[in-house]
Design a protein around this motif. Structure first.
Motif, PDB file in Angstrom:
ATOM      1  N   TRP A 155       0.834  -1.205   0.000  1.00  0.00           N
ATOM      2  CA  TRP A 155       0.000   0.000   0.000  1.00  0.00           C
ATOM      3  C   TRP A 155       0.871   1.258   0.000  1.00  0.00           C
ATOM      4  CZ3 TRP A 155      -5.185  -0.292  -0.590  1.00  0.00           C
ATOM      5  CH2 TRP A 155      -5.789  -1.535  -0.372  1.00  0.00           C
ATOM      6  N   HIS A 156       0.474   2.198  -0.880  1.00  0.00           N
ATOM      7  CA  HIS A 156       1.120   3.519  -0.936  1.00  0.00           C
ATOM      8  C   HIS A 156       0.047   4.548  -1.248  1.00  0.00           C
ATOM      9  CE1 HIS A 156       5.244   1.929  -0.878  1.00  0.00           C
ATOM     10  NE2 HIS A 156       4.802   0.979  -1.694  1.00  0.00           N
ATOM     11  N   TYR A 157       0.302   5.753  -0.733  1.00  0.00           N
ATOM     12  CA  TYR A 157      -0.575   6.878  -1.086  1.00  0.00           C
ATOM     13  C   TYR A 157       0.141   7.687  -2.156  1.00  0.00           C
ATOM     14  CZ  TYR A 157      -3.784  10.808  -0.664  1.00  0.00           C
ATOM     15  OH  TYR A 157      -4.720  11.792  -0.923  1.00  0.00           O
ATOM     16  N   ILE A 158      -0.401   7.643  -3.403  1.00  0.00           N
ATOM     17  CA  ILE A 158       0.300   8.272  -4.534  1.00  0.00           C
ATOM     18  C   ILE A 158      -0.618   9.318  -5.160  1.00  0.00           C
ATOM     19  CG2 ILE A 158       1.626   6.188  -5.003  1.00  0.00           C
ATOM     20  CD1 ILE A 158      -0.291   5.711  -7.409  1.00  0.00           C
ATOM     21  N   PRO A 159      -0.007  10.333  -5.800  1.00  0.00           N
ATOM     22  CA  PRO A 159      -0.838  11.281  -6.557  1.00  0.00           C
ATOM     23  C   PRO A 159      -1.489  10.595  -7.758  1.00  0.00           C
ATOM     24  CG  PRO A 159       1.353  12.181  -6.125  1.00  0.00           C
ATOM     25  CD  PRO A 159       1.408  10.720  -5.777  1.00  0.00           C
ATOM     26  N   ALA A 160      -2.677  10.969  -8.058  1.00  0.00           N
ATOM     27  CA  ALA A 160      -3.362  10.394  -9.216  1.00  0.00           C
ATOM     28  C   ALA A 160      -2.612  10.712 -10.504  1.00  0.00           C
ATOM     29  CB  ALA A 160      -4.793  10.914  -9.286  1.00  0.00           C
ATOM     30  N   ARG A 161      -1.896  11.866 -10.535  1.00  0.00           N
ATOM     31  CA  ARG A 161      -1.143  12.231 -11.738  1.00  0.00           C
ATOM     32  C   ARG A 161      -0.037  11.203 -12.021  1.00  0.00           C
ATOM     33  NH1 ARG A 161      -4.181  15.528 -14.750  1.00  0.00           N
ATOM     34  NH2 ARG A 161      -4.849  17.396 -13.570  1.00  0.00           N
ATOM     35  N   THR A 162       0.547  10.652 -10.959  1.00  0.00           N
ATOM     36  CA  THR A 162       1.583   9.635 -11.158  1.00  0.00           C
ATOM     37  C   THR A 162       1.008   8.415 -11.866  1.00  0.00           C
ATOM     38  OG1 THR A 162       2.739  10.383  -9.164  1.00  0.00           O
ATOM     39  CG2 THR A 162       3.255   8.167  -9.979  1.00  0.00           C
ATOM     40  N   LEU A 163      -0.166   7.992 -11.409  1.00  0.00           N
ATOM     41  CA  LEU A 163      -0.838   6.860 -12.055  1.00  0.00           C
ATOM     42  C   LEU A 163      -1.198   7.210 -13.494  1.00  0.00           C
ATOM     43  CD1 LEU A 163      -2.098   4.026 -11.769  1.00  0.00           C
ATOM     44  CD2 LEU A 163      -4.193   5.141 -10.972  1.00  0.00           C
ATOM     45  N   GLN A 164      -1.652   8.434 -13.721  1.00  0.00           N
ATOM     46  CA  GLN A 164      -1.992   8.869 -15.076  1.00  0.00           C
ATOM     47  C   GLN A 164      -0.770   8.820 -15.989  1.00  0.00           C
ATOM     48  OE1 GLN A 164      -3.478  12.886 -15.304  1.00  0.00           O
ATOM     49  NE2 GLN A 164      -3.698  12.851 -17.534  1.00  0.00           N
ATOM     50  N   GLY A 165       0.387   9.268 -15.494  1.00  0.00           N
ATOM     51  CA  GLY A 165       1.596   9.253 -16.311  1.00  0.00           C
ATOM     52  C   GLY A 165       1.998   7.832 -16.692  1.00  0.00           C
ATOM     53  N   ARG A 166       1.889   6.913 -15.755  1.00  0.00           N
ATOM     54  CA  ARG A 166       2.218   5.518 -16.063  1.00  0.00           C
ATOM     55  C   ARG A 166       1.309   4.971 -17.172  1.00  0.00           C
ATOM     56  NH1 ARG A 166       3.267   1.855 -10.693  1.00  0.00           N
ATOM     57  NH2 ARG A 166       5.101   2.944  -9.867  1.00  0.00           N
ATOM     58  N   LEU A 167       0.021   5.186 -17.018  1.00  0.00           N
ATOM     59  CA  LEU A 167      -0.940   4.655 -17.985  1.00  0.00           C
ATOM     60  C   LEU A 167      -0.769   5.306 -19.347  1.00  0.00           C
ATOM     61  CD1 LEU A 167      -4.129   4.524 -15.708  1.00  0.00           C
ATOM     62  CD2 LEU A 167      -2.667   2.613 -16.393  1.00  0.00           C
ATOM     63  N   ASP A 168      -0.424   6.581 -19.372  1.00  0.00           N
ATOM     64  CA  ASP A 168      -0.257   7.269 -20.644  1.00  0.00           C
ATOM     65  C   ASP A 168       0.930   6.710 -21.415  1.00  0.00           C
ATOM     66  OD1 ASP A 168      -0.858   9.092 -22.617  1.00  0.00           O
ATOM     67  OD2 ASP A 168       0.402  10.666 -21.757  1.00  0.00           O
ATOM     68  N   ARG A 169       1.998   6.320 -20.697  1.00  0.00           N
ATOM     69  CA  ARG A 169       3.161   5.740 -21.364  1.00  0.00           C
ATOM     70  C   ARG A 169       2.870   4.318 -21.852  1.00  0.00           C
ATOM     71  NH1 ARG A 169       5.737   8.138 -16.933  1.00  0.00           N
ATOM     72  NH2 ARG A 169       5.900   6.092 -15.897  1.00  0.00           N
ATOM     73  N   LEU A 170       2.086   3.594 -21.049  1.00  0.00           N
ATOM     74  CA  LEU A 170       1.822   2.192 -21.396  1.00  0.00           C
ATOM     75  C   LEU A 170       0.808   2.054 -22.521  1.00  0.00           C
ATOM     76  CD1 LEU A 170       1.707   0.664 -17.804  1.00  0.00           C
ATOM     77  CD2 LEU A 170       3.506   0.354 -19.518  1.00  0.00           C
ATOM     78  N   VAL A 171      -0.206   2.902 -22.544  1.00  0.00           N
ATOM     79  CA  VAL A 171      -1.248   2.831 -23.579  1.00  0.00           C
ATOM     80  C   VAL A 171      -1.389   4.220 -24.196  1.00  0.00           C
ATOM     81  CG1 VAL A 171      -3.601   2.091 -24.122  1.00  0.00           C
ATOM     82  CG2 VAL A 171      -2.433   1.110 -22.142  1.00  0.00           C
ATOM     83  N   PRO A 172      -0.545   4.546 -25.160  1.00  0.00           N
ATOM     84  CA  PRO A 172      -0.609   5.887 -25.767  1.00  0.00           C
ATOM     85  C   PRO A 172      -1.965   6.106 -26.454  1.00  0.00           C
ATOM     86  CG  PRO A 172       1.437   4.750 -26.335  1.00  0.00           C
ATOM     87  CD  PRO A 172       0.554   3.730 -25.693  1.00  0.00           C
TER      88      PRO A 172
END
Length: 440
Positions: free
Chosen positions: A298-315
């Motif tokens: 478990w980690h508390y992360i900014p939603a933008r971090t998750l968005q950046g990961r997904l944007d790189r994985l599925v352009p």
């Protein structure tokens, strides 16, 4: 419990019930036997009554004929009485004597001919004839009212038995079947609770070593074989994934360096394929380990971090909603789950289609909605779309299963449907950060 288990836990419809079929078979056989036995008894009884009646009539006729032949003149004391049915017919065909019940026929011509049954004063009389010496012919009758009444009573009793017996036998058979099949029903309920995805614990065996005991013992042996087979499959799957992991890591690194050095579009597409293979191996590894063996970090992360990961994985993904907040999750697992949904959507929508992910957050729940412009989910698959190796879009069939597993590990869920505007819509929910326990 599997989705369809609730259907089997309900009581079986009566027309499909083994208990009902056994009761019906028992009732039919018992009714046939009872009907045959009762019919035989009734026929024997009626035959006996008929013989007794005929013997009585012949005995009376013989006695009266003997009185005329041997003594003569004894007619008044022998054949008289209000209940006697006797006629004496002379050789000329005239009635010379009639008992009181037949007084109307005296001194008239004989009218009964050779009839064995004649109606007399609303009574059916059965008659026989005897030679009466010089007096002519003796006609003797006996009323059949008692015989007919007894016959009617016997037939009525038979008919009543045939009407009442089926209902009584069916209820009795149902009760007997219920008592006899109690152990089998309990065994079916125990077997219905087996969920191979969670546990393969052996079923408890009854004390009595009957057919139910043998059935449950056979099921337990089958569970042992299933568990051993699953263990072998997981071991083999883990070995395959392990063997694929190292070459894929080297391949991804090499393609990344080549892309940075050359900027070639073909190399970039090859790098995306390598990423696809990497995530597929991760899905296989999660399937091999099973949900119970995985732990969330478990980690508390900014939603933008998750968005950046997904944007790189599925352009090409469109991000809607509020991505300015924070999310309490396992970042790697949640990324894997959402990436699977986005990759499936991109595969279904095609290069020219659209794939969107919308984030909506409340203190209690975080909701990710992934929608694509593809053809939608096959309606015939339903909930099967979330089972491993079931796919409606030509993929491996692991992504949705793993994504739902990850969502439920977080305490949420994943559901899918078709949008009224077209395309598929998947909704993944996890608990909001306000529900998290700081100690955990």
């Amino acid at each position: 419990m599997t989705p369809g288990a609730g259907l089997y836990s309900a009581r079986v419809a009566w027309r499909h019930s083994l208990r009902f079929r056994l009761a019906l078979t028992y009732s039919a056989l018992a009714l046939a036997l009872i009907a045959l036995m009762t019919l035989g008894v009734v026929l024997l009884l009626l035959g006996s009554m008929e013989r007794q009646f005929v013997d009585r009539l012949n005995e009376r006729a013989d006695t009266l004929a003997g009185a005329f032949t041997n003594t003569g003149g004894g007619l008044g004391s022998t054949a008289g009485g209000a209940g006697a049915y006797t006629l004496v017919v002379n050789p000329a065909g005239q009635v010379t004597y009639a008992s009181p019940a037949l007084r109307d026929y005296q001194d008239t011509g004989y009218v009964f001919g050779d009839l064995a049954r004649v109606p007399v004063q609303n009574t059916t009389v059965r008659a026989v004839k005897r030679k009466a010496g010089d007096y002519g012919t003796l006609w003797v009758g006996l009323p059949e009212d008692d015989l007919l009444a007894a016959r009617q009573s016997a037939l009525s009793a038979l008919l009543l038995a045939l009407i009442v017996a089926p209902a009584v036998l069916l209820l009795t058979g149902w009760w007997v079947g219920r008592q006899a099949l109690t152990g089998l029903e309990a065994a079916a309920n125990l077997a219905d609770r087996i969920d191979p995805t969670h546990s393969l614990s052996p079923l408890p065996l009854p004390a009595r070593e009957d057919e139910v005991h043998r059935l449950l013992a056979a099921i337990n042996r089958l569970l042992v074989r299933i568990e051993a087979g699953q263990a072998r499959e997981k071991q083999l799957l883990g070995q395959i994934v392990h063997e694929l992991g190292a070459p894929l890591t080297v391949l991804k690194a090499s393609l990344k360096r080549a892309e940075d050095r050359t900027g070639d579009a073909e190399v970039a597409r090859a790098a995306l394929v390598a990423d696809e293979l990497t995530f597929t191996t991760q899905d296989l590894m999660q399937l091999a380990r099973g949900q119970l063996e995985l732990k969330l970090a478990w980690h508390y992360i900014p939603a933008r971090t998750l968005q950046g990961r997904l944007d790189r994985l599925v352009p090409g993904t469109q991000f809607l909603g509020n991505w300015a907040g924070g999310i309490l999750c396992d970042p790697d697992r949640l990324t894997q789950a959402l990436r699977n949904l986005l990759a499936n959507g991109r595969r279904a929508a095609g290069p020219e289609g659209t794939v969107t992910i919308t984030l909506a957050e409340t203190p209690e729940q975080v909701t990710f909605t992934v929608q694509d412009s593809g053809p939608g989910l096959p309606p015939e698959l339903g909930e099967q779309i979330f089972e491993p190796f079931v796919s409606g879009a030509g993929s491996s069939g692991l992504g949705l299963s793993v994504s739902r597993q990850i969502a439920r590990m977080h305490g949420g869920d994943l559901s899918g449907a078709n949008s009224p505007q077209g395309g598929a819509v998947f909704t993944l929910t996890i608990p909001g950060a306000a529900l998290g326990d700081e100690d955990d």
